[in-house]
Design an enzyme around this catalytic site. Structure first.
Site, PDB file in Angstrom:
ATOM      1  N   ASP A  10       0.855  -1.194   0.000  1.00 40.79           N
ATOM      2  CA  ASP A  10       0.000   0.000   0.000  1.00 40.79           C
ATOM      3  C   ASP A  10       0.887   1.239   0.000  1.00 40.79           C
ATOM      4  OD1 ASP A  10      -2.456   1.496   0.185  1.00 40.79           O
ATOM      5  OD2 ASP A  10      -1.929   1.922   2.263  1.00 40.79           O
ATOM      6  N   SER A  11       0.272   2.372  -0.323  1.00 37.15           N
ATOM      7  CA  SER A  11       1.002   3.641  -0.284  1.00 37.15           C
ATOM      8  C   SER A  11       1.361   4.020   1.160  1.00 37.15           C
ATOM      9  CB  SER A  11       0.147   4.735  -0.910  1.00 37.15           C
ATOM     10  OG  SER A  11      -1.095   4.828  -0.225  1.00 37.15           O
ATOM     11  N   CYS A  73      -3.762  -0.808  -2.210  1.00 39.78           N
ATOM     12  CA  CYS A  73      -4.058   0.601  -2.502  1.00 39.78           C
ATOM     13  C   CYS A  73      -4.962   0.713  -3.734  1.00 39.78           C
ATOM     14  CB  CYS A  73      -2.729   1.298  -2.765  1.00 39.78           C
ATOM     15  SG  CYS A  73      -2.862   3.028  -3.171  1.00 39.78           S
ATOM     16  N   GLU A 152      -6.342   9.567   9.298  1.00 38.14           N
ATOM     17  CA  GLU A 152      -4.979   9.449   9.862  1.00 38.14           C
ATOM     18  C   GLU A 152      -4.788  10.340  11.088  1.00 38.14           C
ATOM     19  OE1 GLU A 152      -1.692   9.195   7.233  1.00 38.14           O
ATOM     20  OE2 GLU A 152      -2.652   7.630   6.046  1.00 38.14           O
ATOM     21  N   CYS A 190     -11.283   3.230  -1.275  1.00 41.92           N
ATOM     22  CA  CYS A 190      -9.996   3.706  -0.746  1.00 41.92           C
ATOM     23  C   CYS A 190      -9.713   2.932   0.540  1.00 41.92           C
ATOM     24  CB  CYS A 190     -10.080   5.202  -0.461  1.00 41.92           C
ATOM     25  SG  CYS A 190      -8.613   5.864   0.336  1.00 41.92           S
ATOM     26  N   HIS A 192      -8.645   3.755   3.355  1.00 45.85           N
ATOM     27  CA  HIS A 192      -8.997   4.376   4.637  1.00 45.85           C
ATOM     28  C   HIS A 192     -10.504   4.386   4.927  1.00 45.85           C
ATOM     29  CE1 HIS A 192      -4.951   5.803   4.010  1.00 45.85           C
ATOM     30  NE2 HIS A 192      -4.942   6.448   5.163  1.00 45.85           N
TER      31      HIS A 192
HETATM   32  N1  DGL Z   1      -4.063   3.981  -0.248  1.00 39.57           N
HETATM   33  C1  DGL Z   1      -4.695   5.032  -1.009  1.00 39.57           C
HETATM   34  C2  DGL Z   1      -5.909   4.442  -1.770  1.00 39.57           C
HETATM   35  O1  DGL Z   1      -6.479   3.433  -1.385  1.00 39.57           O
HETATM   36  C3  DGL Z   1      -5.108   6.200  -0.128  1.00 39.57           C
HETATM   37  C4  DGL Z   1      -3.937   7.004   0.392  1.00 39.57           C
HETATM   38  C5  DGL Z   1      -3.131   7.657  -0.707  1.00 39.57           C
HETATM   39  O2  DGL Z   1      -3.608   8.637  -1.342  1.00 39.57           O
HETATM   40  O3  DGL Z   1      -2.035   7.186  -0.973  1.00 39.57           O
HETATM   41  O4  DGL Z   1      -6.291   4.986  -2.768  1.00 39.57           O
END
Ligand code: DGL
Length: 275
Positions: A10-11, A73, A152, A190, A192
């Protein structure tokens, strides 16, 4: 049968929602999670940058001999899945296809909403995935860039979150109603957003909207289990599996924010440099 670990990328920290969902479905597997916390967010970056970042992360997992990669992600799944699939000789799974499948199953009105980062919504990846399953389904997207920082910051249950959720949903529903459609399914597109599930449900109920929420973490976990079974890649271990964590920025901060994303808080967090 295969006892190697599954690589989940993931990012940043958000992908822990996906790892958590996968661990509930496949508890006896081992996992290596990589969160690119030094370069998060991916959600406002260009396609080229997202592919470059995702490629460098996935190489780290491949070097650790994983048997499959899950791109947790949504943004990276939207832009980098095809490139990574072509590049690697192990299976690569994204989150968009499973969520699209689930949303099409859930929607009786043939009208699906999708919320995600700006990059995910602009990619149209969900629109293409949904309409290639069932072309008559109408899809309405709404970027919600404030959701990631709210989660976050630990404000998922605050008045700020309520206000922001209300505003984005109102804008999305205005667009749907303008086209005289009735959205009955909303994809949380997403990493989150599962943390905001309760507040999103509550806002929709207060707006008198009956909308089913489609959680891409759960949909991905179920689909991954089926695919690994089909390709004989599941482990036959009867013992609970392990997870270790790699991050490109501060491990302590990752563990502390990560606690709110998982049932089992992340331990064994190691810093790695990616160039
Ligand atoms: N993990 C990213 C997503 O699911 C969200 C956070 C980011 O912008 O990197 O799109």
């Amino acid at each position: 049968m295969n006892h190697k670990a599954i690589g989940v990328f993931d990012s940043g920290v958000g992908g822990l929602t996906v790892l958590d969902a996968i661990r509930q479905v496949l508890p006896n597997e081992d996992y290596i999670f990589l969160g690119d916390t030094a370069r998060v967010p991916y959600g406002n970056r260009t396609k080229q940058t997202i592919i470059r970042y995702a490629t460098s992360c996935v190489h780290q997992l491949v070097a650790r001999d994983v048997k499959a990669i899950v791109i947790a992600c949504n943004t990276a799944s939207a832009y980098a899945l095809d490139a990574l699939t072509q590049m690697l000789d192990i299976p690569v799974f994204g989150v968009i296809e499973p969520a699209a499948q689930r949303a099409v199953q859930l929607s009786t009105n043939q009208c699906v909403g999708i919320i995600g980062t700006r990059a995910t919504i602009h990619s149209q990846a969900y629109v293409h995935a949904i309409q290639s399953i069932k072309k008559e389904v109408k899809v309405y997207g709404m970027p919600c860039p404030l959701f990631v920082p709210i989660v976050e910051e630990g404000w998922a249950n605050s008045d700020v979150a309520k206000l922001v959720v209300h505003k984005y949903l109102e804008d999305l529903l205005k667009d749907v109603e303008l086209h005289e459609d009735q959205m009955d399914t909303l994809i949380l597109g997403c990493t989150h957003y599962p943390i905001l599930k309760a507040i999103i449900s509550k806002e929709l109920a207060e707006m008198n909207k009956s909308v089913e929420l489609c959680d891409c973490a759960q949909a991905t976990a179920i689909s991954l289990a089926k695919e690994l079974q089909k390709t004989h890649l599941l482990s036959d271990s009867q013992l609970p599996g392990d997870a270790c964590y790699l991050v490109t920025d501060d491990p302590v901060q990752f563990s502390s924010i990560g606690q709110s994303f998982m049932k089992v808080p992340p331990e064994n967090v190691e810093h790695i440099d990616i160039v």
